[in-house]
Design a protein around this motif. Sequence first.
Motif, PDB file in Angstrom:
ATOM      1  N   VAL A 144      40.357  38.500  42.267  1.00 18.42           N
ATOM      2  CA  VAL A 144      39.029  38.354  42.877  1.00 18.42           C
ATOM      3  C   VAL A 144      38.751  36.915  43.322  1.00 18.42           C
ATOM      4  O   VAL A 144      38.406  36.660  44.484  1.00 18.42           O
ATOM      5  CB  VAL A 144      37.962  38.860  41.870  1.00 18.42           C
ATOM      6  CG1 VAL A 144      36.563  38.499  42.318  1.00 18.42           C
ATOM      7  CG2 VAL A 144      38.114  40.365  41.693  1.00 18.42           C
ATOM      8  N   ASN A 145      38.925  35.961  42.391  1.00 16.55           N
ATOM      9  CA  ASN A 145      38.561  34.580  42.746  1.00 16.55           C
ATOM     10  C   ASN A 145      39.506  33.986  43.780  1.00 16.55           C
ATOM     11  O   ASN A 145      39.082  33.217  44.653  1.00 16.55           O
ATOM     12  CB  ASN A 145      38.518  33.703  41.487  1.00 16.55           C
ATOM     13  CG  ASN A 145      37.365  34.096  40.592  1.00 16.55           C
ATOM     14  OD1 ASN A 145      37.307  35.237  40.143  1.00 16.55           O
ATOM     15  ND2 ASN A 145      36.446  33.179  40.367  1.00 16.55           N
TER      16      ASN A 145
ATOM     17  N   THR B 108      33.160  35.476  38.795  1.00 20.94           N
ATOM     18  CA  THR B 108      33.999  36.656  39.039  1.00 20.94           C
ATOM     19  C   THR B 108      33.118  37.906  39.043  1.00 20.94           C
ATOM     20  O   THR B 108      32.224  38.030  38.208  1.00 20.94           O
ATOM     21  CB  THR B 108      35.051  36.754  37.917  1.00 20.94           C
ATOM     22  OG1 THR B 108      35.773  35.527  37.884  1.00 20.94           O
ATOM     23  CG2 THR B 108      36.001  37.918  38.138  1.00 20.94           C
TER      24      THR B 108
ATOM     25  N   HIS C 156      36.316  44.167  41.085  1.00 18.44           N
ATOM     26  CA  HIS C 156      37.059  44.335  42.330  1.00 18.44           C
ATOM     27  C   HIS C 156      36.649  45.591  43.084  1.00 18.44           C
ATOM     28  O   HIS C 156      37.157  45.852  44.171  1.00 18.44           O
ATOM     29  CB  HIS C 156      38.569  44.322  42.050  1.00 18.44           C
ATOM     30  CG  HIS C 156      39.026  45.449  41.194  1.00 18.44           C
ATOM     31  ND1 HIS C 156      38.820  45.476  39.837  1.00 18.44           N
ATOM     32  CD2 HIS C 156      39.639  46.600  41.500  1.00 18.44           C
ATOM     33  CE1 HIS C 156      39.303  46.601  39.350  1.00 18.44           C
ATOM     34  NE2 HIS C 156      39.804  47.294  40.344  1.00 18.44           N
TER      35      HIS C 156
END
Length: 392
Positions: A253-254, A32, A35
């Motif tokens: 994000v992921n 991660t 962002h």
Amino acid sequence: MPKSFFPPQRTLMGPGPSDVSPRVLAALARPTIGHLDPAFIDLMDEIKVLLQYAFQTKNALTLPVSAPGSAGMEAVFANLLQAGDKVIVCQNGVFGGRMKENVERCGATAIMVQDDWGKPVDPDKLEEALRANPDALAVAFVHAETSTGVRSDAKALSALAHRYDCLAIVDAVTSLAGIELCVDDWGIDAVYSGTQKCLSCVPGLSPVSFSDRAVACIRKRRQRVQSWFLDMNLIMDYWGGDAKRSYHHTAPVNALYALHESLLMVQEEGLAAAWARHALHHKAFAVGIEALGLGFVVDASARLPQLNAVTVPTGINEAAVRAELLQAWNLEIGSGLGALAGKVWRIGLMGHTASQTNVLKCLTALGSTLQSMAAAVDTDAAVAAAKKIYQA
Ligand code: PLP
């Protein structure tokens, strides 16, 4: 004592989620990052371009909403509608009903155009409603109705909407990447989808796209968008093309790594090839189902390749069949929704799931399960019929 969760290895042949490819799962598991990290901003730019390809659009406002398809639906209605507006909603299954809910919750009026479940939206009925409601702002309909497996003619319906100066709002949750969808050529003004169907990505994101005409409509609103989270005026500052990129919410994000990978796979295969693959596996599956003596809710001319509503034979407990498929074959198929509950199975051939192996597995599993319940079906004949399509 709770332990780490390891899910069973299923084959997902329900109405979604579909199987997620190991490539997409591997992308999901990468480290991660923030962002607002410059590397992540580059990824967001690529996701936008890949989504524009998947939707076949040049719309600048094309992005994944950070929540499932229902949030994409809400985003479209909440941004385009204001209290007092009028929208013509075409309903031929469960999801048209949800559009009505959304319209009404925006304080707008839904003029309903009803078609029977399993039938496509009738353009003549829509035109009648458009003539009777010259003050309507928009027409809304579901391209691929997941509750029945029927395809409506999104091109013709959008053209009709435009002829009467209405915006065309389209639910493409199940259609995106599974059947032809050309947002710009068909003049669609607002479209939303989901990641868990023919994109074969993890559930939880909703790609949306708005035409310039729809963006103009959002920009000139008199009332603020009721939902802060889904207000495109604010989200545009995060997903927008300019350099400022201000914080709106913490992006998943992921999940966006996974979406990027699945969109890359769509681009590598090519949309036309993906549509053809869905059509081929549906054809093999359909002859197999017919060889088992089972029927479809939808006429072949309007049937979705990626969602097959198959009628349950009389005397068979549909839930017991699904339970057996899950338990003995690790195979998930779906039940009927709404008016079709208990009467059909919804069998998905979406995205990564649409393969020869899965078609043959499902016919074998379903046939032998029905045989074990004393139904007079011939599993070998079903598998042979499907194989013939692949050998042709
Ligand atoms: N619209 C259609 C046609 C769907 O099939 C679905 C989900 O199956 C939705 C909307 C809602 O999407 P989600 O379940 O991702 O919120």
